[in-house]
Design a protein around this motif. Structure first.
Motif, PDB file in Angstrom:
ATOM      1  N   THR A 111      17.793 -20.565  40.888  1.00 29.59           N
ATOM      2  CA  THR A 111      18.952 -20.171  41.691  1.00 29.59           C
ATOM      3  C   THR A 111      19.726 -19.059  41.013  1.00 29.59           C
ATOM      4  OG1 THR A 111      19.118 -22.429  42.547  1.00 29.59           O
ATOM      5  CG2 THR A 111      21.058 -21.040  42.762  1.00 29.59           C
ATOM      6  N   ALA A 112      20.239 -18.147  41.809  1.00 28.76           N
ATOM      7  CA  ALA A 112      21.117 -17.085  41.335  1.00 28.76           C
ATOM      8  C   ALA A 112      22.429 -17.171  42.091  1.00 28.76           C
ATOM      9  CB  ALA A 112      20.478 -15.716  41.539  1.00 28.76           C
ATOM     10  N   TYR A 113      23.492 -16.822  41.402  1.00 29.51           N
ATOM     11  CA  TYR A 113      24.822 -16.887  41.996  1.00 29.51           C
ATOM     12  C   TYR A 113      25.508 -15.532  41.866  1.00 29.51           C
ATOM     13  CZ  TYR A 113      23.908 -21.843  41.088  1.00 29.51           C
ATOM     14  OH  TYR A 113      23.340 -23.083  41.026  1.00 29.51           O
ATOM     15  N   LEU A 114      26.439 -15.288  42.770  1.00 28.13           N
ATOM     16  CA  LEU A 114      27.307 -14.118  42.664  1.00 28.13           C
ATOM     17  C   LEU A 114      28.723 -14.585  42.948  1.00 28.13           C
ATOM     18  CD1 LEU A 114      27.391 -11.039  42.170  1.00 28.13           C
ATOM     19  CD2 LEU A 114      27.400 -10.766  44.657  1.00 28.13           C
ATOM     20  N   GLN A 115      29.520 -14.655  41.889  1.00 31.12           N
ATOM     21  CA  GLN A 115      30.926 -15.002  42.039  1.00 31.12           C
ATOM     22  C   GLN A 115      31.701 -13.717  42.304  1.00 31.12           C
ATOM     23  OE1 GLN A 115      32.605 -18.101  41.946  1.00 31.12           O
ATOM     24  NE2 GLN A 115      34.286 -16.813  42.668  1.00 31.12           N
ATOM     25  N   LEU A 126      34.750 -15.506  46.928  1.00 36.89           N
ATOM     26  CA  LEU A 126      33.596 -16.175  47.519  1.00 36.89           C
ATOM     27  C   LEU A 126      32.538 -16.307  46.441  1.00 36.89           C
ATOM     28  CD1 LEU A 126      33.034 -14.455  51.015  1.00 36.89           C
ATOM     29  CD2 LEU A 126      33.738 -16.825  50.617  1.00 36.89           C
ATOM     30  N   LYS A 127      31.683 -17.312  46.607  1.00 38.76           N
ATOM     31  CA  LYS A 127      30.556 -17.456  45.698  1.00 38.76           C
ATOM     32  C   LYS A 127      29.280 -17.540  46.530  1.00 38.76           C
ATOM     33  CE  LYS A 127      28.782 -20.098  41.756  1.00 38.76           C
ATOM     34  NZ  LYS A 127      29.048 -21.217  40.824  1.00 38.76           N
ATOM     35  N   LEU A 128      28.392 -16.599  46.294  1.00 41.91           N
ATOM     36  CA  LEU A 128      27.107 -16.575  46.980  1.00 41.91           C
ATOM     37  C   LEU A 128      26.052 -17.291  46.137  1.00 41.91           C
ATOM     38  CD1 LEU A 128      26.990 -12.872  48.255  1.00 41.91           C
ATOM     39  CD2 LEU A 128      28.075 -14.869  49.300  1.00 41.91           C
ATOM     40  N   THR A 129      25.130 -17.945  46.832  1.00 43.01           N
ATOM     41  CA  THR A 129      24.047 -18.651  46.175  1.00 43.01           C
ATOM     42  C   THR A 129      22.722 -18.195  46.758  1.00 43.01           C
ATOM     43  OG1 THR A 129      25.423 -20.607  45.798  1.00 43.01           O
ATOM     44  CG2 THR A 129      23.048 -20.914  45.691  1.00 43.01           C
ATOM     45  N   CYS A 130      21.747 -18.027  45.898  1.00 42.91           N
ATOM     46  CA  CYS A 130      20.391 -17.669  46.321  1.00 42.91           C
ATOM     47  C   CYS A 130      19.417 -18.650  45.690  1.00 42.91           C
ATOM     48  CB  CYS A 130      20.052 -16.245  45.898  1.00 42.91           C
ATOM     49  SG  CYS A 130      18.326 -15.774  46.175  1.00 42.91           S
ATOM     50  N   VAL A 131      18.660 -19.323  46.538  1.00 44.41           N
ATOM     51  CA  VAL A 131      17.659 -20.277  46.043  1.00 44.41           C
ATOM     52  C   VAL A 131      16.271 -19.716  46.304  1.00 44.41           C
ATOM     53  CG1 VAL A 131      16.751 -22.606  46.211  1.00 44.41           C
ATOM     54  CG2 VAL A 131      19.197 -22.209  46.497  1.00 44.41           C
ATOM     55  N   ILE A 144       5.863 -19.265  45.033  1.00 45.33           N
ATOM     56  CA  ILE A 144       5.099 -18.987  43.812  1.00 45.33           C
ATOM     57  C   ILE A 144       6.009 -18.226  42.853  1.00 45.33           C
ATOM     58  CG2 ILE A 144       3.048 -17.893  42.862  1.00 45.33           C
ATOM     59  CD1 ILE A 144       1.784 -18.169  45.639  1.00 45.33           C
ATOM     60  N   LEU A 145       6.586 -18.951  41.922  1.00 46.46           N
ATOM     61  CA  LEU A 145       7.553 -18.370  41.003  1.00 46.46           C
ATOM     62  C   LEU A 145       6.965 -18.282  39.607  1.00 46.46           C
ATOM     63  CD1 LEU A 145      10.680 -20.400  42.187  1.00 46.46           C
ATOM     64  CD2 LEU A 145       9.883 -18.171  42.990  1.00 46.46           C
ATOM     65  N   PHE A 146       7.151 -17.143  38.969  1.00 48.33           N
ATOM     66  CA  PHE A 146       6.691 -16.940  37.605  1.00 48.33           C
ATOM     67  C   PHE A 146       7.884 -16.801  36.690  1.00 48.33           C
ATOM     68  CE2 PHE A 146       2.186 -16.589  38.221  1.00 48.33           C
ATOM     69  CZ  PHE A 146       2.047 -16.172  39.526  1.00 48.33           C
ATOM     70  N   GLY A 147       7.689 -17.090  35.436  1.00 49.77           N
ATOM     71  CA  GLY A 147       8.785 -17.108  34.497  1.00 49.77           C
ATOM     72  C   GLY A 147       9.414 -15.764  34.236  1.00 49.77           C
ATOM     73  N   ILE A 148       8.608 -14.697  34.296  1.00 50.95           N
ATOM     74  CA  ILE A 148       9.149 -13.370  34.006  1.00 50.95           C
ATOM     75  C   ILE A 148       9.563 -12.724  35.321  1.00 50.95           C
ATOM     76  CG2 ILE A 148       8.678 -11.106  33.038  1.00 50.95           C
ATOM     77  CD1 ILE A 148       6.626 -12.449  31.220  1.00 50.95           C
ATOM     78  N   TYR A 149      10.862 -12.566  35.494  1.00 49.01           N
ATOM     79  CA  TYR A 149      11.357 -12.014  36.759  1.00 49.01           C
ATOM     80  C   TYR A 149      12.726 -11.396  36.549  1.00 49.01           C
ATOM     81  CZ  TYR A 149      14.213 -16.212  36.795  1.00 49.01           C
ATOM     82  OH  TYR A 149      15.100 -17.201  36.453  1.00 49.01           O
ATOM     83  N   ASP A 150      13.109 -10.583  37.499  1.00 50.30           N
ATOM     84  CA  ASP A 150      14.470 -10.063  37.605  1.00 50.30           C
ATOM     85  C   ASP A 150      15.040 -10.556  38.926  1.00 50.30           C
ATOM     86  OD1 ASP A 150      13.581  -6.759  36.303  1.00 50.30           O
ATOM     87  OD2 ASP A 150      13.847  -8.681  35.302  1.00 50.30           O
ATOM     88  N   MET A 151      16.331 -10.835  38.937  1.00 50.24           N
ATOM     89  CA  MET A 151      16.986 -11.205  40.195  1.00 50.24           C
ATOM     90  C   MET A 151      18.273 -10.424  40.348  1.00 50.24           C
ATOM     91  SD  MET A 151      16.367 -15.252  40.915  1.00 50.24           S
ATOM     92  CE  MET A 151      16.949 -15.112  42.612  1.00 50.24           C
ATOM     93  N   GLY A 152      18.612 -10.140  41.575  1.00 48.39           N
ATOM     94  CA  GLY A 152      19.814  -9.366  41.802  1.00 48.39           C
ATOM     95  C   GLY A 152      20.373  -9.553  43.185  1.00 48.39           C
ATOM     96  N   TRP A 153      21.553  -9.019  43.365  1.00 46.25           N
ATOM     97  CA  TRP A 153      22.234  -8.993  44.657  1.00 46.25           C
ATOM     98  C   TRP A 153      22.447  -7.548  45.079  1.00 46.25           C
ATOM     99  CZ3 TRP A 153      23.223 -13.253  47.545  1.00 46.25           C
ATOM    100  CH2 TRP A 153      23.137 -14.491  46.918  1.00 46.25           C
ATOM    101  N   TYR A 154      22.123  -7.277  46.316  1.00 47.37           N
ATOM    102  CA  TYR A 154      22.342  -5.974  46.917  1.00 47.37           C
ATOM    103  C   TYR A 154      23.211  -6.173  48.156  1.00 47.37           C
ATOM    104  CZ  TYR A 154      18.495  -4.162  44.061  1.00 47.37           C
ATOM    105  OH  TYR A 154      17.691  -3.782  43.007  1.00 47.37           O
ATOM    106  N   ARG A 155      23.780  -5.091  48.629  1.00 47.65           N
ATOM    107  CA  ARG A 155      24.556  -5.182  49.866  1.00 47.65           C
ATOM    108  C   ARG A 155      24.343  -3.935  50.702  1.00 47.65           C
ATOM    109  NH1 ARG A 155      30.695  -4.735  47.334  1.00 47.65           N
ATOM    110  NH2 ARG A 155      30.634  -2.503  46.787  1.00 47.65           N
ATOM    111  N   GLN A 156      24.549  -4.125  51.996  1.00 50.92           N
ATOM    112  CA  GLN A 156      24.418  -3.015  52.928  1.00 50.92           C
ATOM    113  C   GLN A 156      25.519  -3.104  53.960  1.00 50.92           C
ATOM    114  OE1 GLN A 156      20.557  -2.625  54.777  1.00 50.92           O
ATOM    115  NE2 GLN A 156      20.920  -0.466  55.211  1.00 50.92           N
TER     116      GLN A 156
END
Length: 115
Positions: A77-81, A18-23, A27-39
């Motif tokens: 956008t961030a993806y998780l393959q 599966l491939k997950l997408t996050c859009v 208010i978005l700034f250039g310096i950021y971290d993005m990630g995927w978590y699960r529960q």
């Protein structure tokens, strides 16, 4: 305010992909971290994979070699393959973005791995 929307979850057989997408929007700034978590039911939310603005990535040991996180900064956008999925990967997957000391979450997308 930052708004995150995940998509791509679903039901898949063991060994499938599966491939997950996050859009991200707002208010978005250039310096950021993005990630995927699960529960998973009855368990704490855990980090699956993340990348930093510096370009480093981090993966949970349980998904190394099977999952790949990536991002498209032009589309916010961030993806998780996710490959070689296992029943233990079943969980609600959440997108996360950190910027200026604040943490934002999406609503989550269900991933179910079952035959």
């Amino acid at each position: 305010q930052v708004h995150l929307v995940e998509s791509g979850g679903g039901l898949v057989q063991p060994g499938g992909s599966l491939k997950l997408t996050c859009v991200a929007s707002g208010i978005l700034f250039g310096i950021y971290d993005m990630g995927w978590y699960r529960q998973a039911p009855g368990k704490q939310r855990e980090l699956v994979a993340a990348f930093t603005n510096a370009g480093t990535t981090d993966y949970a040991d349980s998904v190394k070699g099977r999952f790949t996180i990536s991002g498209d900064t032009t589309k916010n956008t961030a993806y998780l393959q996710m490959n070689s999925l296992k029943p233990e990967d079943t969980a609600v997957y959440y997108c996360n973005r950190k910027q200026f000391g604040l943490s934002y979450w999406g609503q989550g997308t269900q991933v179910t791995v079952s035959s």
